[in-house]
Design a protein around this motif. Sequence first.
Motif, mmCIF file in Angstrom:
data_model
loop_
_atom_site.group_PDB
_atom_site.id
_atom_site.type_symbol
_atom_site.label_atom_id
_atom_site.label_comp_id
_atom_site.label_asym_id
_atom_site.label_seq_id
_atom_site.Cartn_x
_atom_site.Cartn_y
_atom_site.Cartn_z
ATOM 1 N N ILE A 76 73.392 41.198 78.219
ATOM 2 C CA ILE A 76 72.157 40.788 77.549
ATOM 3 C C ILE A 76 72.489 40.246 76.165
ATOM 4 C CG2 ILE A 76 71.670 43.133 76.704
ATOM 5 C CD1 ILE A 76 68.622 42.346 77.090
ATOM 6 N N ARG A 77 71.880 39.122 75.853
ATOM 7 C CA ARG A 77 72.060 38.521 74.538
ATOM 8 C C ARG A 77 70.688 38.399 73.890
ATOM 9 N NH1 ARG A 77 74.199 32.449 73.168
ATOM 10 N NH2 ARG A 77 73.805 32.569 70.922
ATOM 11 N N THR A 78 70.589 38.940 72.678
ATOM 12 C CA THR A 78 69.306 38.912 71.976
ATOM 13 C C THR A 78 69.472 38.299 70.597
ATOM 14 O OG1 THR A 78 69.709 41.136 71.119
ATOM 15 C CG2 THR A 78 68.372 40.970 73.117
ATOM 16 N N GLN A 79 68.391 37.764 70.105
ATOM 17 C CA GLN A 79 68.309 37.352 68.713
ATOM 18 C C GLN A 79 67.152 38.131 68.116
ATOM 19 O OE1 GLN A 79 68.047 33.044 68.684
ATOM 20 N NE2 GLN A 79 70.270 32.846 68.802
ATOM 21 N N SER A 80 67.491 38.971 67.130
ATOM 22 C CA SER A 80 66.450 39.809 66.566
ATOM 23 C C SER A 80 66.522 39.809 65.056
ATOM 24 C CB SER A 80 66.559 41.233 67.116
ATOM 25 O OG SER A 80 67.843 41.743 66.884
ATOM 26 N N GLY A 81 65.392 40.107 64.447
ATOM 27 C CA GLY A 81 65.303 40.131 62.994
ATOM 28 C C GLY A 81 64.045 39.419 62.540
ATOM 29 N N GLU A 82 64.116 38.903 61.328
ATOM 30 C CA GLU A 82 62.972 38.200 60.745
ATOM 31 C C GLU A 82 63.354 36.741 60.515
ATOM 32 O OE1 GLU A 82 62.518 40.586 57.264
ATOM 33 O OE2 GLU A 82 62.318 42.386 58.491
ATOM 34 N N PRO A 83 62.784 35.835 61.301
ATOM 35 C CA PRO A 83 63.191 34.427 61.228
ATOM 36 C C PRO A 83 62.887 33.773 59.878
ATOM 37 C CG PRO A 83 61.636 34.790 63.036
ATOM 38 C CD PRO A 83 61.820 36.112 62.348
ATOM 39 N N TYR A 84 61.923 34.291 59.143
ATOM 40 C CA TYR A 84 61.621 33.728 57.818
ATOM 41 C C TYR A 84 61.052 34.840 56.953
ATOM 42 C CZ TYR A 84 57.112 33.395 60.194
ATOM 43 O OH TYR A 84 55.992 33.685 60.920
ATOM 44 N N PRO A 85 61.091 34.672 55.643
ATOM 45 C CA PRO A 85 60.636 35.749 54.754
ATOM 46 C C PRO A 85 59.223 36.227 55.093
ATOM 47 C CG PRO A 85 61.690 34.014 53.499
ATOM 48 C CD PRO A 85 61.583 33.507 54.926
ATOM 49 N N LEU A 86 59.055 37.530 55.063
ATOM 50 C CA LEU A 86 57.763 38.182 55.280
ATOM 51 C C LEU A 86 57.235 38.049 56.708
ATOM 52 C CD1 LEU A 86 56.031 37.150 51.918
ATOM 53 C CD2 LEU A 86 57.410 39.184 52.386
#
Length: 106
Positions: free
Chosen positions: A56-66
Motif C-alpha cells: 500500500i502506498r499512501t500520501q498523507s498530511g496537509e497539502p496546504y497550510p491550515l
Amino acid sequence: DDMTIQTINDYKNKFIISNYSFFTDIFTKPIWGDMGEDTASITLTVMENTWHLHFIRTQSGEPYPLSDTVCNVIDEYEKDLTNEEVFEFLAHHNILKEFEDAVSKL
C-alpha cells in the motif's frame, strides 16, 4: 552467510509456525513541503503455504497550510509470490537484511 532461496523457504515455515507478519516501509518521502509524506508499506505473510504480499502506498498530511489532514491511497495491491519472487522483491527494495533480522528473532 548470504540468504538463498532455500533460506526463504525455511523462513516460510517459521512464518507458518509462528503466524508471523513482516511489516516495513519501503520508502517514505516528504511531500507538500514538510506538511506530508508519501509512504509505501508492505506486509508479507504466508497464507495456505504461499507467500502473500500486501502493498500500500499512501500520501498523507496537509497539502496546504491550515488544510485538513488527508490520507490518499495512491496504489494498493495484493499478490502471491514464490520463494524466488520474495527474494527478488526484498533484494530490489534493499530490505533483505531487515527481513532476515526480523525473522531470525522468531
